[in-house]
Scaffold this active site. Structure first.
Site, PDB file in Angstrom:
ATOM      1  N   GLU A 122     115.718 106.540  28.476  1.00 13.92           N
ATOM      2  CA  GLU A 122     116.338 106.405  29.980  1.00 13.92           C
ATOM      3  C   GLU A 122     115.313 107.076  30.873  1.00 13.92           C
ATOM      4  O   GLU A 122     114.334 107.743  30.546  1.00 13.92           O
ATOM      5  CB  GLU A 122     117.794 107.264  29.930  1.00 13.92           C
ATOM      6  CG  GLU A 122     118.684 106.721  29.019  1.00 13.92           C
ATOM      7  CD  GLU A 122     119.581 105.332  29.583  1.00 13.92           C
ATOM      8  OE1 GLU A 122     118.768 104.664  30.486  1.00 13.92           O
ATOM      9  OE2 GLU A 122     120.459 105.411  29.396  1.00 13.92           O
ATOM     10  N   ASN A 150     118.253 100.010  34.913  1.00 13.06           N
ATOM     11  CA  ASN A 150     117.614 101.078  35.206  1.00 13.06           C
ATOM     12  C   ASN A 150     116.183 101.379  34.715  1.00 13.06           C
ATOM     13  O   ASN A 150     115.676 102.228  34.988  1.00 13.06           O
ATOM     14  CB  ASN A 150     118.392 102.323  34.906  1.00 13.06           C
ATOM     15  CG  ASN A 150     118.584 102.608  33.644  1.00 13.06           C
ATOM     16  OD1 ASN A 150     118.043 101.686  32.716  1.00 13.06           O
ATOM     17  ND2 ASN A 150     119.223 103.526  33.164  1.00 13.06           N
ATOM     18  N   ASP A 171     116.926 100.694  18.476  1.00 18.26           N
ATOM     19  CA  ASP A 171     117.911 101.602  18.784  1.00 18.26           C
ATOM     20  C   ASP A 171     119.369 101.398  18.047  1.00 18.26           C
ATOM     21  O   ASP A 171     119.576 100.312  17.438  1.00 18.26           O
ATOM     22  CB  ASP A 171     118.062 101.878  20.219  1.00 18.26           C
ATOM     23  CG  ASP A 171     118.198 100.483  20.989  1.00 18.26           C
ATOM     24  OD1 ASP A 171     118.636  99.462  20.214  1.00 18.26           O
ATOM     25  OD2 ASP A 171     118.111 100.404  22.104  1.00 18.26           O
TER      26      ASP A 171
HETATM   27  C1  GLP Z   1     120.951  98.059  25.836  1.00 14.54           C
HETATM   28  C2  GLP Z   1     119.638  98.211  24.691  1.00 14.54           C
HETATM   29  C3  GLP Z   1     118.401  97.715  24.980  1.00 14.54           C
HETATM   30  C4  GLP Z   1     118.415  96.112  25.769  1.00 14.54           C
HETATM   31  C5  GLP Z   1     119.107  96.591  27.473  1.00 14.54           C
HETATM   32  C6  GLP Z   1     119.361  95.336  28.198  1.00 14.54           C
HETATM   33  O1  GLP Z   1     121.409  99.015  26.200  1.00 14.54           O
HETATM   34  N1  GLP Z   1     119.613  99.418  24.168  1.00 14.54           N
HETATM   35  O2  GLP Z   1     117.697  97.600  24.111  1.00 14.54           O
HETATM   36  O3  GLP Z   1     117.273  95.822  26.069  1.00 14.54           O
HETATM   37  O4  GLP Z   1     120.205  97.519  27.229  1.00 14.54           O
HETATM   38  O5  GLP Z   1     120.579  94.711  27.524  1.00 14.54           O
HETATM   39  P1  GLP Z   1     121.033  93.320  28.015  1.00 14.54           P
HETATM   40  O6  GLP Z   1     120.080  92.245  27.391  1.00 14.54           O
HETATM   41  O7  GLP Z   1     122.277  92.976  27.380  1.00 14.54           O
HETATM   42  O8  GLP Z   1     121.090  93.305  29.276  1.00 14.54           O
END
Ligand code: GLP
Length: 260
Positions: free
Chosen positions: A143, A136, A67
């Site tokens: 989402e 979430n 993403d």
């Molecule tokens: C982000 C990304 C995800 C990621 C998730 C967890 O928003 N788009 O791909 O896996 O949220 O992030 P983190 O590893 O910083 O907890």
């Protein structure tokens, strides 16, 4: 689902890196799907170490990231392109022309999304998709309540995710509301998924993903339908799992070739 629980972040990161290494070593050309966020950082450090020591090369790898934010340039420190360059690609022997991220700055975002799907297809599909999980239950930026049949597309972040990700920005208002993300169907087509999660704030999402009903309310729960998923957790992320002891028992009794 293969569930591996480790008592330190370091050992979890090492297992993750060994999964990546095994996949790269077993293919002439490997297509990796990669993730950003805090969680995979230690695994990327370990992969950089493996690369520096000559244990692992990325020369025959193509990568596709999950993403990207809409509207941030590649030079913007908060963009996922910048993250990937500074935390992995800039330190390993990967050919940068084989590195792909969704283009959140494309003039025609819809066309860019279609092109991204085609590029993944042209590369032969994804051998290993690395995933984190949102508090979430989101994977990529898919989402809750989004379609399980979605493809790479422009999505709107939930208010919770905007809040969660605001720590990477000066102000919450600076977090882009729009993103481009691989869809759930895109992720499900990868041949193997490696999901990493650490910390108690992921525990509820992890429980729903592994032991809850398959529901778009927890997008990651669709992974129950994927034929090959490896999940690496620390004790905190695993603490709400009803069958935690069973997962540990299963791992202890794996055959040699089933271990990473
Ligand atoms: C982000 C990304 C995800 C990621 C998730 C967890 O928003 N788009 O791909 O896996 O949220 O992030 P983190 O590893 O910083 O907890």
């Amino acid at each position: 689902m293969e569930i591996l629980i480790r008592d330190s972040l370091e050992s979890g990161a090492k297992v993750g890196a060994r999964v990546v290494k095994k996949i790269i070593k077993s293919n002439n050309r490997t297509v990796l799907g990669l993730a950003t966020g805090d969680t995979p950082l230690r695994m990327y450090h370990e992969l950089i170490r493996m690369n520096e020591s000559g244990e692992l090369s990325f020369k025959n790898c193509t990568t596709f990231n999950l993403d990207e934010y809409v509207g941030l340039s590649r030079e913007d420190e908060r963009s996922y392109f910048y993250y990937m360059m500074s935390n992995l690609f800039g330190h390993v022997d990967i050919d940068k022309k084989n590195v792909y991220l969704p283009d959140g700055n494309a003039e025609d975002l819809r066309e860019a999304c279609r092109k991204y799907e085609q590029q993944i297809k042209d590369a032969g599909g994804i051998d290993l998709q690395v995933l984190g999980i949102g508090g979430n239950g989101h994977i990529g930026f898919n989402e809750p309540t989004g379609s399980f049949t979605s493809r790479t597309w422009v999505k709107i972040l939930s208010e919770q995710t905007i809040q969660d990700n605001s720590m990477y920005f000066d102000k919450q208002e600076e977090v882009p509301r729009h993103v481009v993300t691989m869809g759930i169907a895109t992720i499900m087509e990868s041949r193997h998924c490696l999901l990493l999660a650490n910390g108690a704030k992921k525990a509820d999402a992890i429980r729903k993903m592994i032991e809850g009903p398959i529901s778009a309310s927890c997008p990651a729960s669709i992974l129950q339908m994927h034929p090959r998923v490896t999940i690496v957790l620390d004790e905190e992320a695993a603490y709400l799992l009803t069958f935690k002891d069973h997962y540990k028992w299963v791992e202890k009794n794996k055959l040699d070739w089933q271990q990473f």
